[in-house]
Design a protein around this motif. Structure first.
Motif, short mmCIF file in Angstrom:
data_model
loop_
_atom_site.label_atom_id
_atom_site.label_comp_id
_atom_site.label_asym_id
_atom_site.label_seq_id
_atom_site.Cartn_x
_atom_site.Cartn_y
_atom_site.Cartn_z
N ILE A 33 17.75 -23.99 -30.51
CA ILE A 33 18.28 -23.93 -29.14
C ILE A 33 17.89 -22.62 -28.47
O ILE A 33 17.49 -22.61 -27.30
CB ILE A 33 19.81 -24.11 -29.16
N LEU A 34 17.95 -21.50 -29.19
CA LEU A 34 17.54 -20.22 -28.61
C LEU A 34 16.06 -20.21 -28.26
O LEU A 34 15.66 -19.69 -27.21
CB LEU A 34 17.87 -19.08 -29.57
N ILE A 35 15.23 -20.77 -29.12
CA ILE A 35 13.79 -20.84 -28.84
C ILE A 35 13.55 -21.69 -27.59
O ILE A 35 12.74 -21.32 -26.72
CB ILE A 35 13.03 -21.40 -30.05
N LEU A 36 14.25 -22.82 -27.47
CA LEU A 36 14.09 -23.66 -26.28
C LEU A 36 14.53 -22.94 -25.02
O LEU A 36 13.88 -23.05 -23.97
CB LEU A 36 14.88 -24.96 -26.45
N VAL A 37 15.61 -22.18 -25.09
CA VAL A 37 16.08 -21.43 -23.93
C VAL A 37 15.04 -20.40 -23.50
O VAL A 37 14.75 -20.24 -22.31
CB VAL A 37 17.44 -20.76 -24.23
N VAL A 38 14.45 -19.71 -24.47
CA VAL A 38 13.41 -18.72 -24.15
C VAL A 38 12.20 -19.40 -23.54
O VAL A 38 11.63 -18.93 -22.54
CB VAL A 38 13.02 -17.92 -25.42
N LEU A 39 11.76 -20.53 -24.10
CA LEU A 39 10.60 -21.24 -23.56
C LEU A 39 10.86 -21.74 -22.14
O LEU A 39 9.98 -21.62 -21.27
CB LEU A 39 10.22 -22.42 -24.47
N ASP A 77 23.90 -24.53 -42.52
CA ASP A 77 22.89 -25.48 -42.07
C ASP A 77 22.77 -25.48 -40.56
O ASP A 77 21.73 -25.80 -40.02
CB ASP A 77 23.24 -26.89 -42.55
N GLY A 78 23.82 -25.12 -39.86
CA GLY A 78 23.80 -25.09 -38.41
C GLY A 78 22.99 -23.95 -37.84
O GLY A 78 22.72 -23.91 -36.65
N VAL A 79 22.61 -22.99 -38.67
CA VAL A 79 21.84 -21.85 -38.19
C VAL A 79 20.50 -22.32 -37.64
O VAL A 79 20.03 -21.82 -36.63
CB VAL A 79 21.66 -20.81 -39.32
N GLY A 80 19.87 -23.29 -38.26
CA GLY A 80 18.59 -23.80 -37.77
C GLY A 80 18.72 -24.41 -36.39
O GLY A 80 17.84 -24.24 -35.56
#
Length: 63
Positions: free
Chosen positions: A28-34, A20-23
């Motif tokens: 977090i990775l998407i936010l870092v990229v943005l 469940d923690g994968v989401g």
């Protein structure tokens, strides 16, 4: 005393192996990229938003 250590270990192991923690990691990775993209294109984004607000302000009297 050893029993509570075993229970704690089992719960910790379950949290680490839980999928469940994968989401959360993906978000977090998407936010870092943005955030990185915003930092890279900060000047262009600032001028674009400024131009949009200037257009809105100048055309507001026509409505």
């Amino acid at each position: 005393m050893e029993r509570w250590v075993f229970k704690l270990w089992c719960k910790l192991k379950g949290v680490i192996c839980e999928e469940d923690g994968v989401g959360v990691v993906e978000i977090i990775l998407i936010l870092v990229v943005l955030i990185g993209l915003v930092l890279i294109f900060k000047e262009q984004l600032t001028s674009l938003v400024g131009d949009i607000f200037d257009t809105i302000t100048s055309n507001a009297g026509e409505v």
